[in-house]
Scaffold this active site. Sequence first.
Site, PDB file in Angstrom:
ATOM      1  N   ASP A 252       0.812  -1.214   0.000  1.00 17.31           N
ATOM      2  CA  ASP A 252       0.000   0.000   0.000  1.00 17.31           C
ATOM      3  C   ASP A 252       0.847   1.266   0.000  1.00 17.31           C
ATOM      4  O   ASP A 252       0.319   2.377  -0.092  1.00 17.31           O
ATOM      5  CB  ASP A 252      -0.963   0.010   1.192  1.00 17.31           C
ATOM      6  CG  ASP A 252      -0.248  -0.105   2.541  1.00 17.31           C
ATOM      7  OD1 ASP A 252       0.984   0.090   2.590  1.00 17.31           O
ATOM      8  OD2 ASP A 252      -0.928  -0.399   3.544  1.00 17.31           O
TER       9      ASP A 252
ATOM     10  N   ARG B 289      12.872  11.419   3.513  1.00 14.46           N
ATOM     11  CA  ARG B 289      14.218  10.844   3.430  1.00 14.46           C
ATOM     12  C   ARG B 289      15.030  11.575   2.369  1.00 14.46           C
ATOM     13  O   ARG B 289      14.541  11.838   1.271  1.00 14.46           O
ATOM     14  CB  ARG B 289      14.125   9.355   3.095  1.00 14.46           C
ATOM     15  CG  ARG B 289      15.463   8.649   3.039  1.00 14.46           C
ATOM     16  CD  ARG B 289      15.281   7.140   3.095  1.00 14.46           C
ATOM     17  NE  ARG B 289      14.562   6.619   1.952  1.00 14.46           N
ATOM     18  CZ  ARG B 289      14.117   5.353   1.875  1.00 14.46           C
ATOM     19  NH1 ARG B 289      14.318   4.520   2.876  1.00 14.46           N
ATOM     20  NH2 ARG B 289      13.482   4.931   0.802  1.00 14.46           N
TER      21      ARG B 289
ATOM     22  N   ARG C  78      18.615   2.884  -7.534  1.00 14.85           N
ATOM     23  CA  ARG C  78      19.017   1.606  -6.955  1.00 14.85           C
ATOM     24  C   ARG C  78      19.298   0.592  -8.062  1.00 14.85           C
ATOM     25  O   ARG C  78      18.937   0.809  -9.218  1.00 14.85           O
ATOM     26  CB  ARG C  78      17.914   1.084  -6.034  1.00 14.85           C
ATOM     27  CG  ARG C  78      17.297   2.172  -5.158  1.00 14.85           C
ATOM     28  CD  ARG C  78      16.083   1.665  -4.427  1.00 14.85           C
ATOM     29  NE  ARG C  78      15.320   2.758  -3.823  1.00 14.85           N
ATOM     30  CZ  ARG C  78      14.677   2.676  -2.669  1.00 14.85           C
ATOM     31  NH1 ARG C  78      14.697   1.557  -1.982  1.00 14.85           N
ATOM     32  NH2 ARG C  78      14.000   3.700  -2.194  1.00 14.85           N
TER      33      ARG C  78
ATOM     34  N   ASP D 193      16.591  -3.781  -4.607  1.00 12.58           N
ATOM     35  CA  ASP D 193      15.923  -2.500  -4.369  1.00 12.58           C
ATOM     36  C   ASP D 193      16.537  -1.748  -3.200  1.00 12.58           C
ATOM     37  O   ASP D 193      16.256  -0.564  -3.008  1.00 12.58           O
ATOM     38  CB  ASP D 193      14.430  -2.715  -4.096  1.00 12.58           C
ATOM     39  CG  ASP D 193      13.641  -2.942  -5.375  1.00 12.58           C
ATOM     40  OD1 ASP D 193      14.139  -2.558  -6.448  1.00 12.58           O
ATOM     41  OD2 ASP D 193      12.535  -3.505  -5.301  1.00 12.58           O
TER      42      ASP D 193
END
Length: 276
Positions: free
Chosen positions: A16, A67, A74, A143
């Site tokens: 989600d 962040r 990545r 990731d």
Amino acid sequence: MQLKGSGRTPFSRGGDGKAALGPVLREYLMGEAMHALGVPTTRALAAVTTGDKVRREVALPGAILTRIAQSHIRVGTFQFFAAQKGTNSLKQLADYTIKRHYPDALNRDNPYLSLVEQVRDRQARLIARWMQLGFIHGVMNTDNMTLSGETIDYGPCAFMEQYDPDTVFSSIDRQGRYAYGNQPMMAQWNLARLAETLLPLISDNEDKAIERATECIVGFDAVYEQYWSQGMLTKLGLERDCNQPTLVDDWLNLLQKNGADFTLGFRALSSALKGD
């Protein structure tokens, strides 16, 4: 800048995209701790509650972490572009990454191979720092490996207490894939996945591209070992050119044999040397 926990994005999978307050606070604290310890890391600009409930095993208070990082590119980003967007878009991503993080690669004979080499070196240095601190990331998938060489995504992570290379902190890592002692190997595996995506850019000749990329990835072991051994000798208070190849292993074996705490073991050694 990235808002973690703000909801689904075009890159979301089955989740989600939301975050609970506990994990947000953990990431805030862990990122700041790692930064203070001199480890390259993402950092938290802010953490706020949303007033919503996040459904996990139970309903939890929701939160959002702001962040910040050099970038959020990545290894998984390259995998997504290679699988979904085609070579032209992959080249755009690679060119952007080089210009943002490794501009000197533009002066090399093969900028894309140089990109892999420089990411390899940064990751070798990063993982060595983790290992020297007893840090266990917990979920070292593609990731969660940045091209910038920063630690990202503090999920089921922790600093190891009793020294044991098989220590695992993720409840879902039942096979120990991301155990403390496996972290260098997992970093190398992720780097191999990065190199795979860049094969069409490294050379038009697939066999030649594979050969050059493989040589680069195999070289991770030597680069990592240099960072690891030098850092551990420094942590033991010895000169980096100390000719004691088994000393670090002997010390770690001693810690494991006696069930000693990794961090406190070094502190006790320091106290003993001072005569305390």
